[in-house]
Design an enzyme around this catalytic site. Structure first.
Site, PDB file in Angstrom:
ATOM      1  N   VAL A   5       0.817  -1.259  -0.091  1.00 29.51           N
ATOM      2  CA  VAL A   5       0.008   0.017   0.039  1.00 29.51           C
ATOM      3  C   VAL A   5       0.909   1.328   0.148  1.00 29.51           C
ATOM      4  O   VAL A   5       0.542   2.080  -0.704  1.00 29.51           O
ATOM      5  CB  VAL A   5      -1.034   0.086   1.271  1.00 29.51           C
ATOM      6  CG1 VAL A   5      -1.706   1.201   1.318  1.00 29.51           C
ATOM      7  CG2 VAL A   5      -1.879  -1.257   1.121  1.00 29.51           C
ATOM      8  N   ASP A  23       9.929   2.702   6.905  1.00 34.50           N
ATOM      9  CA  ASP A  23       9.429   1.459   7.507  1.00 34.50           C
ATOM     10  C   ASP A  23      10.337   0.881   8.800  1.00 34.50           C
ATOM     11  O   ASP A  23      11.579   1.096   8.656  1.00 34.50           O
ATOM     12  CB  ASP A  23       9.417   0.258   6.352  1.00 34.50           C
ATOM     13  CG  ASP A  23       8.375  -0.789   6.829  1.00 34.50           C
ATOM     14  OD1 ASP A  23       7.219  -0.981   5.974  1.00 34.50           O
ATOM     15  OD2 ASP A  23       8.705  -1.581   7.814  1.00 34.50           O
ATOM     16  N   HIS A  41      -3.641 -16.055   9.564  1.00 33.50           N
ATOM     17  CA  HIS A  41      -4.261 -16.794   8.402  1.00 33.50           C
ATOM     18  C   HIS A  41      -3.346 -17.999   7.952  1.00 33.50           C
ATOM     19  O   HIS A  41      -2.224 -17.602   7.642  1.00 33.50           O
ATOM     20  CB  HIS A  41      -4.676 -15.922   7.532  1.00 33.50           C
ATOM     21  CG  HIS A  41      -5.075 -16.447   6.294  1.00 33.50           C
ATOM     22  ND1 HIS A  41      -5.791 -17.372   5.693  1.00 33.50           N
ATOM     23  CD2 HIS A  41      -4.517 -16.074   5.051  1.00 33.50           C
ATOM     24  CE1 HIS A  41      -5.633 -17.728   4.460  1.00 33.50           C
ATOM     25  NE2 HIS A  41      -4.744 -16.638   3.839  1.00 33.50           N
ATOM     26  N   TYR A  77      -8.098 -21.737  -0.687  1.00 34.40           N
ATOM     27  CA  TYR A  77      -7.480 -21.328  -2.065  1.00 34.40           C
ATOM     28  C   TYR A  77      -6.130 -21.722  -2.475  1.00 34.40           C
ATOM     29  O   TYR A  77      -5.535 -22.577  -1.321  1.00 34.40           O
ATOM     30  CB  TYR A  77      -7.497 -19.737  -1.967  1.00 34.40           C
ATOM     31  CG  TYR A  77      -6.456 -19.162  -1.184  1.00 34.40           C
ATOM     32  CD1 TYR A  77      -5.368 -18.745  -1.419  1.00 34.40           C
ATOM     33  CD2 TYR A  77      -7.162 -18.469   0.111  1.00 34.40           C
ATOM     34  CE1 TYR A  77      -4.503 -18.173  -0.606  1.00 34.40           C
ATOM     35  CE2 TYR A  77      -6.181 -17.812   1.166  1.00 34.40           C
ATOM     36  CZ  TYR A  77      -5.018 -17.708   0.628  1.00 34.40           C
ATOM     37  OH  TYR A  77      -3.998 -17.029   1.487  1.00 34.40           O
ATOM     38  N   ASP A 120     -27.631  13.133   0.396  1.00 31.34           N
ATOM     39  CA  ASP A 120     -28.924  13.836   0.313  1.00 31.34           C
ATOM     40  C   ASP A 120     -29.551  14.119   1.815  1.00 31.34           C
ATOM     41  O   ASP A 120     -29.253  13.290   2.591  1.00 31.34           O
ATOM     42  CB  ASP A 120     -29.954  13.194  -0.483  1.00 31.34           C
ATOM     43  CG  ASP A 120     -30.194  11.649   0.013  1.00 31.34           C
ATOM     44  OD1 ASP A 120     -29.659  11.253   0.964  1.00 31.34           O
ATOM     45  OD2 ASP A 120     -31.483  11.534  -0.445  1.00 31.34           O
TER      46      ASP A 120
HETATM   47  C1  LIG Z   1      -0.848 -15.786   4.704  1.00 32.22           C
HETATM   48  C2  LIG Z   1      -1.609 -14.579   4.053  1.00 32.22           C
HETATM   49  C3  LIG Z   1      -1.977 -14.651   2.546  1.00 32.22           C
HETATM   50  C4  LIG Z   1      -2.543 -13.580   2.049  1.00 32.22           C
HETATM   51  N1  LIG Z   1      -2.958 -13.900   0.862  1.00 32.22           N
HETATM   52  C5  LIG Z   1      -3.501 -12.699   0.310  1.00 32.22           C
HETATM   53  C6  LIG Z   1      -3.794 -13.000  -1.120  1.00 32.22           C
HETATM   54  O1  LIG Z   1      -3.738 -13.980  -1.725  1.00 32.22           O
HETATM   55  N2  LIG Z   1      -4.273 -11.796  -1.794  1.00 32.22           N
HETATM   56  C7  LIG Z   1      -4.376 -10.635  -1.296  1.00 32.22           C
HETATM   57  O2  LIG Z   1      -4.991  -9.573  -2.030  1.00 32.22           O
HETATM   58  N3  LIG Z   1      -4.062 -10.605   0.032  1.00 32.22           N
HETATM   59  C8  LIG Z   1      -3.528 -11.400   0.515  1.00 32.22           C
HETATM   60  N4  LIG Z   1      -3.262 -11.105   1.958  1.00 32.22           N
HETATM   61  C9  LIG Z   1      -3.335 -10.020   2.664  1.00 32.22           C
HETATM   62  C10 LIG Z   1      -2.186  -8.918   2.092  1.00 32.22           C
HETATM   63  O3  LIG Z   1      -0.941  -9.791   2.349  1.00 32.22           O
HETATM   64  C11 LIG Z   1      -2.321  -7.708   2.862  1.00 32.22           C
HETATM   65  O4  LIG Z   1      -3.460  -7.151   3.182  1.00 32.22           O
HETATM   66  C12 LIG Z   1      -1.338  -6.708   2.443  1.00 32.22           C
HETATM   67  O5  LIG Z   1      -0.170  -7.212   2.056  1.00 32.22           O
HETATM   68  C13 LIG Z   1      -1.404  -5.423   3.424  1.00 32.22           C
HETATM   69  O6  LIG Z   1      -0.345  -4.699   2.880  1.00 32.22           O
HETATM   70  P1  LIG Z   1      -0.129  -3.184   3.787  1.00 32.22           P
HETATM   71  O7  LIG Z   1       1.007  -2.434   2.835  1.00 32.22           O
HETATM   72  O8  LIG Z   1      -1.198  -2.545   3.975  1.00 32.22           O
HETATM   73  O9  LIG Z   1       0.782  -4.040   5.042  1.00 32.22           O
HETATM   74  P2  LIG Z   1       2.238  -4.601   5.375  1.00 32.22           P
HETATM   75  O10 LIG Z   1       2.416  -5.329   4.115  1.00 32.22           O
HETATM   76  O11 LIG Z   1       1.986  -5.289   6.590  1.00 32.22           O
HETATM   77  O12 LIG Z   1       2.907  -3.135   5.435  1.00 32.22           O
HETATM   78  C14 LIG Z   1       2.799  -2.244   6.725  1.00 32.22           C
HETATM   79  C15 LIG Z   1       4.198  -1.768   6.993  1.00 32.22           C
HETATM   80  O13 LIG Z   1       4.209  -0.934   7.876  1.00 32.22           O
HETATM   81  C16 LIG Z   1       5.399  -1.222   8.745  1.00 32.22           C
HETATM   82  N5  LIG Z   1       5.156  -0.295   9.870  1.00 32.22           N
HETATM   83  C17 LIG Z   1       4.166  -0.746  11.045  1.00 32.22           C
HETATM   84  N6  LIG Z   1       4.433   0.082  12.060  1.00 32.22           N
HETATM   85  C18 LIG Z   1       5.650   0.934  11.597  1.00 32.22           C
HETATM   86  C19 LIG Z   1       6.063   1.872  12.283  1.00 32.22           C
HETATM   87  N7  LIG Z   1       5.593   2.165  13.764  1.00 32.22           N
HETATM   88  N8  LIG Z   1       7.249   2.536  12.013  1.00 32.22           N
HETATM   89  C20 LIG Z   1       7.452   2.380  10.427  1.00 32.22           C
HETATM   90  N9  LIG Z   1       6.914   1.292   9.945  1.00 32.22           N
HETATM   91  C21 LIG Z   1       5.881   0.680  10.415  1.00 32.22           C
HETATM   92  C22 LIG Z   1       5.507  -2.376   8.890  1.00 32.22           C
HETATM   93  O14 LIG Z   1       7.052  -2.861   8.981  1.00 32.22           O
HETATM   94  C23 LIG Z   1       5.254  -3.073   7.356  1.00 32.22           C
HETATM   95  O15 LIG Z   1       6.348  -3.065   6.532  1.00 32.22           O
HETATM   96  C24 LIG Z   1      -2.610 -12.435   2.630  1.00 32.22           C
HETATM   97  C25 LIG Z   1      -2.104 -12.288   3.787  1.00 32.22           C
HETATM   98  C26 LIG Z   1      -1.657 -13.034   4.735  1.00 32.22           C
HETATM   99  C27 LIG Z   1      -1.131 -12.958   6.068  1.00 32.22           C
END
Ligand SMILES: Cc1cc2nc3c(=O)[nH]c(=O)nc-3n(C[C@H](O)[C@H](O)[C@H](O)COP(=O)(O)OP(=O)(O)OC[C@H]3O[C@@H](n4cnc5c(N)ncnc54)[C@H](O)[C@@H]3O)c2cc1C
Length: 822
Positions: free
Chosen positions: A15, A35, A225, A259, A550
């Site tokens: 994201v 990060d 998960h 899946y 609305d």
């Molecule tokens: C097992 C598994 C399978 C999945 N399969 C799928 C799939 O098939 N398809 C799909 O669409 N999604 C899937 N997901 C979901 C998906 O992986 C996540 O929703 C997505 O990666 C989230 O992205 P993000 O960037 O929001 O979060 P993240 O990748 O978690 O990034 C957040 C970042 O914020 C950083 N951070 C947090 N706090 C701080 C701080 N205080 N200071 C600095 N940095 C900080 C963290 O270190 C991290 O790198 C899966 C998830 C899991 C766990």
């Protein structure tokens, strides 16, 4: 030197990386992504995401996000290595219910513009030869779905953003948010403060921690998960080279919450079939210097939880019987109370934004939407289902967030009826009429924490009394769920006698103070500077002329307005837009007040028995409000009606509510008064052509397209948001229109989101639908090209069947308004 705002993005997952890319693409080049973990594999959810992208969703917005992810990731690579492998998606059915639901889902795909086919067993097996043909009944194939290589995409996006000026900095934990005078000024890290004009937290499942730094509620729950990689699967050997990794479609076996994806000669298996496993952030390893083996988002695999999933996988994919589980983990990511993402700006600390609880699937779409919000002030895609401020206060309680998010995990692949209420938690909010409603056998569904009667079993005997033309038709099993023929009887009584409707759950806001008028003038399309006692139906637009809401605005005093609103987002808008000089107070008065809609041709007879106040036509004209007493209860009565009948919305304070109900109930017995519920209400409102914001129209539509041009006062003196954008637009310039359809066979009821075909081609989709008991036909409102004029025959696809319907002039009932004004 660049003068664009300095942005700090917290989180370099999929994201944060997408947002950096989208911002820099729009010329905002002073972007720093920090990060806590090392780059590029930070240890967040993205680092190990298997990356299945199934685009189709009941929500148009979520599907649009996913489609953009597909489009964008298809166009990027890292040194020639793919970020999106378009292997297609296959969702298989092993039960007749699922197969039927796949047809419904195909309808959504068609509505939102994603090509798909429901395919038979042969085709499923041709597409995915590992599937046991004897176990399946068919499938839904979406050729444009596929695999996102999320961690690689982060690298590609970061490189692109860096080339435009962005900076990525790993191993830097944000420990606080700096602010001055209610505005963000930077982020605190162990190495010092990084100054910022805008901070966006893309911290994934750490979102609550970051929100807490500015006192912001972030209603998400980190849950584990399970995901495993199998060992070598003999049937897969030699199918794929190292580079392409996969050629079989991504596969969903939703009847077992599973899946699958291919990786070279192995399979990855994800399971939602296990108990929900909430994660306490305090128990995770800290992000600094993490190695893959100790990523905070990868918890140790609990083998026993996966046992049933492995068994089911071997049944569906017999080749797995000669394979084994090579490794697995319990991966952590975010769930929310309604399954939607969380996007928005803090109300207390301007410039602090969040974009969290986002799947890889939706990540590019969310990144684009947030970039548009920051740079342009609005997203082209409707965000009301994603806005972090969409929740009611009770829904922000940690217990609520935890229970509902876990339930969402459990139900993630379930077939859910659009009216299906959650079973728990319930009875969070009840109106003062609740005891009486229970006595009348109310069947409650839940919305925004409120218990809302849909019909009353006490009215069951009226079904036998219905005149022949009112007798409801049989419904199919799906449309018959959460519905009762009693609704027809309640509609009948509303049109022929009088009914009490509990309108308490509709949001009521009070705006007061010397600046109240000016604020409302600026935010709405109507003339607000009217006499005390006037009531105005009006629209709140965004700068582009899209409909934000609305509203029904009643001027109860020179400086006092009561607003009938759609939900928390209206409250949020008013709070944000109110000047900070104390000249306007905005209060949510919903909980402390209540409202009865007293409607029907005998409503006046009823109210005159219990009030000495003048409720005649002259005493209280249509769209006027006044204070009165009913049976001694002090009330505010507003002469309006969503059901299109004579009557009033009668408001009083919550403590007086039950007495008000009792007074009206007793006085109306010999007039045939009934209590009536939402099922009748929805039917009557559609017969009258009244739109429901969020269903029928959103920010993606302008007032003319939505058939609400009458609510825009072009001659209004005061300027209002959206006015400029509407210049040159009108009823005649629109290219699409919210249109009223009636269903030709007189009995097929659809429920919403179904695609509509014109000349055999998909041309729009249904927004709201109901059986019109007064007109004896089902009604559907749908977005259609403006060229689809009244009288045109169209088809609505419902579970794979085409139902003929006709574009019909609206409203279907009382176009001359004689009943309302009578
Ligand atoms: C097992 C598994 C399978 C999945 N399969 C799928 C799939 O098939 N398809 C799909 O669409 N999604 C899937 N997901 C979901 C998906 O992986 C996540 O929703 C997505 O990666 C989230 O992205 P993000 O960037 O929001 O979060 P993240 O990748 O978690 O990034 C957040 C970042 O914020 C950083 N951070 C947090 N706090 C701080 C701080 N205080 N200071 C600095 N940095 C900080 C963290 O270190 C991290 O790198 C899966 C998830 C899991 C766990």
């Amino acid at each position: 030197m660049s003068t664009t705002p300095r942005v700090v993005i917290i989180g370099a997952g999929i994201v944060g990386a997408n947002l950096a890319d989208e911002l820099t693409a729009r010329g905002w080049d002073r972007v720093t992504v920090v990060d806590q973990g090392p780059l590029p594999l930070t240890g967040g959810s993205t680092s190990h995401a298997p990356g299945l992208v199934f685009q189709t969703n009941a929500s148009k917005t979520m599907t649009a996000f996913a489609s953009y992810t597909v489009e964008k990731l298809t166009g990027i690579d890292v040194d020639g290595a793919w970020c999106f492998n378009q292997v297609g998606g296959l969702e298989i059915a092993t039960t007749p219910e699922r197969l039927a639901d796949l047809h419904r889902k195909q309808g959504w795909a068609t509505s939102w513009g994603v090509e798909s086919q429901v395919v038979d067993v042969d085709e499923c097996v041709r597409l995915h030869p590992l599937v046991d043909r004897d176990r399946i009944l068919g499938g839904l194939h979406i050729p444009s779905d596929g695999l996102a290589k999320a961690s690689r995409a982060v690298v590609a996006l970061a490189r692109r953003a860096e080339a435009r000026g962005a900076r990525f900095q790993g191993s830097t934990r944000v420990t606080g948010i700096e602010q001055t005078g209610g505005r963000v000024t930077g982020v605190r890290t162990p190495d010092g403060v990084i100054p910022a004009d805008v901070v966006v937290s893309c911290a994934g499942f750490w979102g609550q921690e970051l929100g807490a730094m500015v006192g912001m509620d972030v209603p998400l729950l980190p849950l584990a998960h399970q995901f495993v990689w199998t060992g070598q699967v003999p049937e897969l050997v030699g199918r794929n080279d190292e580079l392409s990794e996969a050629s079989l479609p991504i596969l969903r076996h939703q009847d077992q919450d599973l899946y699958y994806r291919e990786r070279a000669d192995r399979l990855g298996i994800g399971s939602y079939a296990h108990r929900p496993m909430p994660v306490d952030l305090r128990e995770l390893p800290q992000g600094d210097g993490v190695r893959e083996s100790s990523m905070p988002s990868m918890l140790p695999f609990t083998e026993e939880d996966f046992a049933p999933a492995w068994e089911q996988s071997q049944l569906l994919l017999p080749s797995l019987r000669t394979s084994k589980i090579d490794n697995g983990f319990n991966g952590v990511f975010s769930f929310t109370p309604d399954g939607g993402p969380l996007i928005g700006e803090s109300r207390d600390v301007a410039g602090f934004w969040i974009a969290e609880a986002v799947w890889v699937t939706h990540s590019a779409g969310v990144g684009r939407a947030v970039a548009q919000l920051l740079v342009d002030g609005r997203s082209e895609v409707d965000l009301h289902g994603c806005d972090v401020h969409r929740f009611e206060d009770v829904q922000l309680a940690p217990e609520y967030v935890s229970e509902t998010s876990q339930q969402n995990f459990v139900e993630v692949y379930d077939v859910i009826h659009p009216l299906q209420p959650r079973l728990s938690p319930r009875d969070l909010r009840v109106s003062p009429f609740h005891t009486r409603q229970q006595e009348l056998g109310a069947v409650f569904l839940e919305a925004a924490g409120w218990e809302r009667p849909h019909w009353y079993e006490a009215n069951a005997h009226l079904v036998d009394e219905l005149p022949a033309e009112w007798v409801p038709r049989e419904r199919d099993a799906w449309a018959g769920q959460f519905w009762s023929p009693i609704a027809a009887a309640e509609a009948w009584k509303t049109r022929t006698a009088v009914a009490l409707y509990d309108m308490t759950p509709l949001k009521r806001l009070e705006v007061s103070g010397p600046g109240a008028l000016a604020l409302l003038q600026r935010l709405t399309t109507g003339e607000m500077d009217k006499s005390v006692g006037s009531v105005t139906y009006t629209l709140a637009l965004d700068e582009a002329g899209g409909i934000r809401s609305d509203l029904t605005v009643a001027r109860l005093g020179e400086q006092l307005f009561q607003i009938g609103a759609n939900g928390p987002l209206d409250h949020d808008l008013l709070l944000r837009e109110a000047p900070d000089d104390g000249s306007v107070q905005v209060r949510d008065v919903t909980g402390g007040t209540c409202c009865i809609g007293l409607w029907g041709p005998r409503a006046r007879d009823l109210v005159q028995r219990v009030s000495a106040d003048d409720f005649t036509n002259d005493g209280l004209k249509y769209f006027r409000a006044k204070r009165a007493r009913i049976g001694g209860v002090p009330v505010t009565a507003m002469r309006l009606s969503y059901v299109g009948e004579l009557g009033w919305e009668i408001y009083t304070s919550a403590d007086n509510g039950q007495r008000l109900w009792d007074v009206l109930w007793r006085a109306g017995q010999d007039l045939g008064v009934v209590a009536a519920g939402r099922a009748a209400f929805n039917s009557l409102r559609l017969e009258k052509g009244y739109r429901a914001w969020g269903h029928d129209m959103t920010t993606e539509h302008d007032p003319y397209e939505a058939g609400l041009g009458f609510a825009v006062r072009r001659q209004k003196q005061a300027d209002f948001v959206g006015r400029e954008a509407l210049a040159g637009r009108g009823d005649d310039t629109v290219s699409r229109r919210l249109s009223c359809l009636t269903i030709d066979d007189g009995c097929s009821v659809v429920l919403g989101h179904e695609p509509v075909f014109v000349d055999g081609r998909p041309a729009g989709y249904v927004t709201s639908a109901a059986f019109g008991h007064t007109v004896g036909r089902p009604i559907a409102y749908a977005w259609l090209p403006a060229s689809t004029t009244v009288g045109t025959g169209v088809e609505i696809e419902y579970f794979g069947t085409r139902i003929p319907a006709t574009v019909t002039a609206e409203p279907l009932v009382d176009p001359g308004m004689t009943r309302l004004r009578g």
